[in-house]
Write a protein that holds these residues in place. Structure first.
Motif, PDB file in Angstrom:
ATOM      1  N   GLY A  21       0.814  -1.224   0.000  1.00  0.00           N
ATOM      2  CA  GLY A  21       0.000   0.000   0.000  1.00  0.00           C
ATOM      3  C   GLY A  21       0.837   1.260   0.000  1.00  0.00           C
ATOM      4  O   GLY A  21       0.326   2.348   0.254  1.00  0.00           O
ATOM      5  N   ALA A  22       2.126   1.149  -0.308  1.00  0.00           N
ATOM      6  CA  ALA A  22       3.061   2.289  -0.266  1.00  0.00           C
ATOM      7  C   ALA A  22       2.934   3.043   1.057  1.00  0.00           C
ATOM      8  O   ALA A  22       2.976   4.272   1.090  1.00  0.00           O
ATOM      9  CB  ALA A  22       2.835   3.216  -1.461  1.00  0.00           C
ATOM     10  N   LEU A  23       2.789   2.292   2.139  1.00  0.00           N
ATOM     11  CA  LEU A  23       2.615   2.925   3.458  1.00  0.00           C
ATOM     12  C   LEU A  23       3.939   3.073   4.217  1.00  0.00           C
ATOM     13  O   LEU A  23       4.001   3.770   5.229  1.00  0.00           O
ATOM     14  CB  LEU A  23       1.614   2.105   4.293  1.00  0.00           C
ATOM     15  CG  LEU A  23       0.187   2.188   3.744  1.00  0.00           C
ATOM     16  CD1 LEU A  23      -0.722   1.174   4.433  1.00  0.00           C
ATOM     17  CD2 LEU A  23      -0.367   3.594   3.915  1.00  0.00           C
ATOM     18  N   TYR A  24       4.959   2.394   3.774  1.00  0.00           N
ATOM     19  CA  TYR A  24       6.320   2.539   4.293  1.00  0.00           C
ATOM     20  C   TYR A  24       6.388   2.552   5.826  1.00  0.00           C
ATOM     21  O   TYR A  24       6.598   3.606   6.441  1.00  0.00           O
ATOM     22  CB  TYR A  24       6.991   3.788   3.690  1.00  0.00           C
ATOM     23  CG  TYR A  24       7.036   3.717   2.189  1.00  0.00           C
ATOM     24  CD1 TYR A  24       7.849   2.774   1.562  1.00  0.00           C
ATOM     25  CD2 TYR A  24       6.241   4.527   1.392  1.00  0.00           C
ATOM     26  CE1 TYR A  24       7.873   2.661   0.180  1.00  0.00           C
ATOM     27  CE2 TYR A  24       6.255   4.422   0.009  1.00  0.00           C
ATOM     28  CZ  TYR A  24       7.085   3.490  -0.586  1.00  0.00           C
ATOM     29  OH  TYR A  24       7.103   3.361  -1.949  1.00  0.00           O
ATOM     30  N   PRO A  25       6.240   1.389   6.429  1.00  0.00           N
ATOM     31  CA  PRO A  25       6.266   1.312   7.899  1.00  0.00           C
ATOM     32  C   PRO A  25       7.675   1.288   8.499  1.00  0.00           C
ATOM     33  O   PRO A  25       7.806   1.302   9.720  1.00  0.00           O
ATOM     34  CB  PRO A  25       5.558  -0.020   8.183  1.00  0.00           C
ATOM     35  CG  PRO A  25       5.878  -0.861   6.977  1.00  0.00           C
ATOM     36  CD  PRO A  25       5.921   0.088   5.811  1.00  0.00           C
ATOM     37  N   LEU A  26       8.714   1.242   7.648  1.00  0.00           N
ATOM     38  CA  LEU A  26      10.066   1.071   8.186  1.00  0.00           C
ATOM     39  C   LEU A  26      10.782   2.398   8.412  1.00  0.00           C
ATOM     40  O   LEU A  26      10.541   3.380   7.710  1.00  0.00           O
ATOM     41  CB  LEU A  26      10.922   0.220   7.241  1.00  0.00           C
ATOM     42  CG  LEU A  26      10.374  -1.159   6.871  1.00  0.00           C
ATOM     43  CD1 LEU A  26      11.378  -1.889   5.985  1.00  0.00           C
ATOM     44  CD2 LEU A  26      10.035  -1.974   8.100  1.00  0.00           C
ATOM     45  N   GLU A  27      11.682   2.382   9.382  1.00  0.00           N
ATOM     46  CA  GLU A  27      12.618   3.485   9.618  1.00  0.00           C
ATOM     47  C   GLU A  27      14.015   2.877   9.694  1.00  0.00           C
ATOM     48  O   GLU A  27      14.180   1.705  10.041  1.00  0.00           O
ATOM     49  CB  GLU A  27      12.307   4.202  10.938  1.00  0.00           C
ATOM     50  CG  GLU A  27      10.939   4.847  10.999  1.00  0.00           C
ATOM     51  CD  GLU A  27      10.819   6.096  10.123  1.00  0.00           C
ATOM     52  OE1 GLU A  27      11.850   6.740   9.877  1.00  0.00           O
ATOM     53  OE2 GLU A  27       9.699   6.403   9.694  1.00  0.00           O
ATOM     54  N   MET A  28      15.003   3.705   9.370  1.00  0.00           N
ATOM     55  CA  MET A  28      16.394   3.224   9.378  1.00  0.00           C
ATOM     56  C   MET A  28      17.238   4.108  10.286  1.00  0.00           C
ATOM     57  O   MET A  28      17.135   5.346  10.225  1.00  0.00           O
ATOM     58  CB  MET A  28      17.004   3.329   7.970  1.00  0.00           C
ATOM     59  CG  MET A  28      16.268   2.635   6.855  1.00  0.00           C
ATOM     60  SD  MET A  28      16.467   0.855   6.835  1.00  0.00           S
ATOM     61  CE  MET A  28      18.239   0.694   6.861  1.00  0.00           C
ATOM     62  N   TYR A  29      18.081   3.465  11.086  1.00  0.00           N
ATOM     63  CA  TYR A  29      19.010   4.180  11.967  1.00  0.00           C
ATOM     64  C   TYR A  29      20.411   3.633  11.743  1.00  0.00           C
ATOM     65  O   TYR A  29      20.582   2.451  11.402  1.00  0.00           O
ATOM     66  CB  TYR A  29      18.635   3.969  13.439  1.00  0.00           C
ATOM     67  CG  TYR A  29      17.264   4.506  13.796  1.00  0.00           C
ATOM     68  CD1 TYR A  29      17.122   5.768  14.364  1.00  0.00           C
ATOM     69  CD2 TYR A  29      16.123   3.750  13.544  1.00  0.00           C
ATOM     70  CE1 TYR A  29      15.867   6.266  14.682  1.00  0.00           C
ATOM     71  CE2 TYR A  29      14.861   4.241  13.855  1.00  0.00           C
ATOM     72  CZ  TYR A  29      14.739   5.493  14.423  1.00  0.00           C
ATOM     73  OH  TYR A  29      13.497   5.985  14.734  1.00  0.00           O
ATOM     74  N   VAL A  30      21.405   4.464  11.988  1.00  0.00           N
ATOM     75  CA  VAL A  30      22.792   4.020  11.971  1.00  0.00           C
ATOM     76  C   VAL A  30      23.434   4.479  13.275  1.00  0.00           C
ATOM     77  O   VAL A  30      23.440   5.688  13.571  1.00  0.00           O
ATOM     78  CB  VAL A  30      23.580   4.612  10.783  1.00  0.00           C
ATOM     79  CG1 VAL A  30      25.003   4.057  10.775  1.00  0.00           C
ATOM     80  CG2 VAL A  30      22.888   4.317   9.463  1.00  0.00           C
ATOM     81  N   VAL A  31      23.940   3.529  14.033  1.00  0.00           N
ATOM     82  CA  VAL A  31      24.588   3.855  15.302  1.00  0.00           C
ATOM     83  C   VAL A  31      26.094   3.767  15.098  1.00  0.00           C
ATOM     84  O   VAL A  31      26.609   2.720  14.691  1.00  0.00           O
ATOM     85  CB  VAL A  31      24.139   2.885  16.410  1.00  0.00           C
ATOM     86  CG1 VAL A  31      24.751   3.282  17.745  1.00  0.00           C
ATOM     87  CG2 VAL A  31      22.616   2.843  16.512  1.00  0.00           C
ATOM     88  N   THR A  32      26.789   4.867  15.332  1.00  0.00           N
ATOM     89  CA  THR A  32      28.250   4.902  15.219  1.00  0.00           C
ATOM     90  C   THR A  32      28.812   5.229  16.606  1.00  0.00           C
ATOM     91  O   THR A  32      28.044   5.514  17.532  1.00  0.00           O
ATOM     92  CB  THR A  32      28.713   5.978  14.204  1.00  0.00           C
ATOM     93  OG1 THR A  32      28.566   7.270  14.815  1.00  0.00           O
ATOM     94  CG2 THR A  32      27.912   5.919  12.917  1.00  0.00           C
ATOM     95  N   PRO A  33      30.125   5.211  16.774  1.00  0.00           N
ATOM     96  CA  PRO A  33      30.667   5.478  18.123  1.00  0.00           C
ATOM     97  C   PRO A  33      30.304   6.860  18.670  1.00  0.00           C
ATOM     98  O   PRO A  33      30.298   7.060  19.870  1.00  0.00           O
ATOM     99  CB  PRO A  33      32.180   5.359  17.924  1.00  0.00           C
ATOM    100  CG  PRO A  33      32.335   4.449  16.756  1.00  0.00           C
ATOM    101  CD  PRO A  33      31.176   4.749  15.852  1.00  0.00           C
ATOM    102  N   GLU A  34      30.010   7.804  17.797  1.00  0.00           N
ATOM    103  CA  GLU A  34      29.726   9.166  18.287  1.00  0.00           C
ATOM    104  C   GLU A  34      28.286   9.609  18.125  1.00  0.00           C
ATOM    105  O   GLU A  34      27.854  10.564  18.754  1.00  0.00           O
ATOM    106  CB  GLU A  34      30.588  10.210  17.539  1.00  0.00           C
ATOM    107  CG  GLU A  34      32.081   9.976  17.549  1.00  0.00           C
ATOM    108  CD  GLU A  34      32.518   9.117  16.384  1.00  0.00           C
ATOM    109  OE1 GLU A  34      31.811   9.069  15.371  1.00  0.00           O
ATOM    110  OE2 GLU A  34      33.581   8.457  16.498  1.00  0.00           O
ATOM    111  N   GLU A  35      27.538   8.952  17.227  1.00  0.00           N
ATOM    112  CA  GLU A  35      26.240   9.503  16.836  1.00  0.00           C
ATOM    113  C   GLU A  35      25.217   8.402  16.579  1.00  0.00           C
ATOM    114  O   GLU A  35      25.579   7.248  16.317  1.00  0.00           O
ATOM    115  CB  GLU A  35      26.384  10.276  15.513  1.00  0.00           C
ATOM    116  CG  GLU A  35      27.317  11.451  15.566  1.00  0.00           C
ATOM    117  CD  GLU A  35      27.557  12.060  14.189  1.00  0.00           C
ATOM    118  OE1 GLU A  35      27.881  13.253  14.148  1.00  0.00           O
ATOM    119  OE2 GLU A  35      27.422  11.358  13.162  1.00  0.00           O
ATOM    120  N   VAL A  36      23.965   8.800  16.629  1.00  0.00           N
ATOM    121  CA  VAL A  36      22.889   7.968  16.071  1.00  0.00           C
ATOM    122  C   VAL A  36      22.262   8.773  14.938  1.00  0.00           C
ATOM    123  O   VAL A  36      21.897   9.946  15.122  1.00  0.00           O
ATOM    124  CB  VAL A  36      21.820   7.623  17.128  1.00  0.00           C
ATOM    125  CG1 VAL A  36      20.749   6.726  16.510  1.00  0.00           C
ATOM    126  CG2 VAL A  36      22.445   6.936  18.335  1.00  0.00           C
TER     127      VAL A  36
END
Ligand SMILES: Cc1cc2nc3c(=O)[nH]c(=O)nc-3n(C[C@H](O)[C@H](O)[C@H](O)COP(=O)(O)O)c2cc1C
Length: 232
Positions: free
Chosen positions: A102-117
């Motif tokens: 349904g092109a509802l796009y339920p996902l989110e993406m994160y990247v966790v690095t040593p200094e940042e999210v």
């Protein structure tokens, strides 16, 4: 490498087995196996790699779980390519690199690095940055210190079930997990194409992971993918 893979594929097809490489996880008990699917013949299709030297087929051929990963930084360009592959906008209309029910796009993406999210914003191809030098350690704790968590970038795919259950009710949950698979596979292939190593990890403490990312109770962690330069 491609030849070796082709031989492996041939053998797998000949013996009608699912190939299993890398560190084996616990084998399923015989009672968990499905009964044979009735069929009339077995036909070997040939190696899927035989169609040519396309970069995509090459990346598919080279994908494999890599757990021995360097903590050396990835570039913004590499992170951009990984996130775009998994969830990026690829058409003027806003469609993404992966399908979504349904092109509802339920996902989110994160990247966790040593200094940042970093939180990915697909429409603007940018990231929301949270300065946080504790999150990576917390994510590593949530996976009980799995060696792969030493990788520079710990990519987390999360889901927001409410975006998809409004239209599809409980079945939307199934769609959300399917979409996580699409996103993860694209990311793995992008990593392979860029010469990076990655591994998908499903065994983690959900609450610990959600805390590390600072998620609200409307969003849940689905999949963790450490990515870095291979050490071996
Ligand atoms: C849904 C899923 C969950 C997984 N969870 C873990 C995990 O928690 N820890 C881990 O080391 N590998 C995990 N893996 C990676 C598998 O162990 C790996 O894919 C398998 O051994 C086959 O090796 P290959 O990826 O190199 O082909 C997971 C893979 C999948 C698809």
């Amino acid at each position: 490498m491609r030849g070796w893979r082709a031989i492996t594929l041939g053998l797998a097809a000949a013996f009608v087995l699912g190939a299993c490489t890398g560190a084996p996880e616990q084998a399923a008990s015989p009672s968990a196996e499905r009964p044979p699917w009735p069929h009339d013949a077995v036909r070997f299709l040939g190696s899927g790699e035989a169609l040519g030297e396309s970069e995509l087929l090459d990346a598919i051929s080279r994908r494999g779980s890599v757990r021995d990963l360097s903590p050396d930084p990835l570039t913004d360009a590499e992170i951009a390519a990984l996130l775009w592959s998994a969830q990026g906008v690829s058409t003027p209309g806003g469609a993404r690199t992966v399908p979504s029910a349904g092109a509802l796009y339920p996902l989110e993406m994160y990247v966790v690095t040593p200094e940042e999210v970093l939180h990915y914003v697909p429409r603007t191809s940018s990231v929301e940055v949270r300065y946080d030098d504790r999150a990576k350690e917390l994510v590593a704790d949530a996976v009980s210190g799995t060696p792969a968590s030493r990788a520079y970038a710990l990519v987390v795919i999360t889901g927001v079930p409410g975006r998809i259950t409004g239209k599809y009710a409980d079945r939307g949950i199934r769609y959300m997990w399917m979409e996580a698979g699409h996103a993860a596979q694209n990311l793995l292939l992008a990593a392979a194409a860029l010469g990076l190593g990655a591994v998908t990890i499903g065994a983690f403490d959900d609450a610990g992971m959600a805390d590390a990312l600072g998620l609200s109770d409307r969003e849940e962690p689905l999949y963790l993918i450490p990515v870095g330069r291979p050490l071996t």
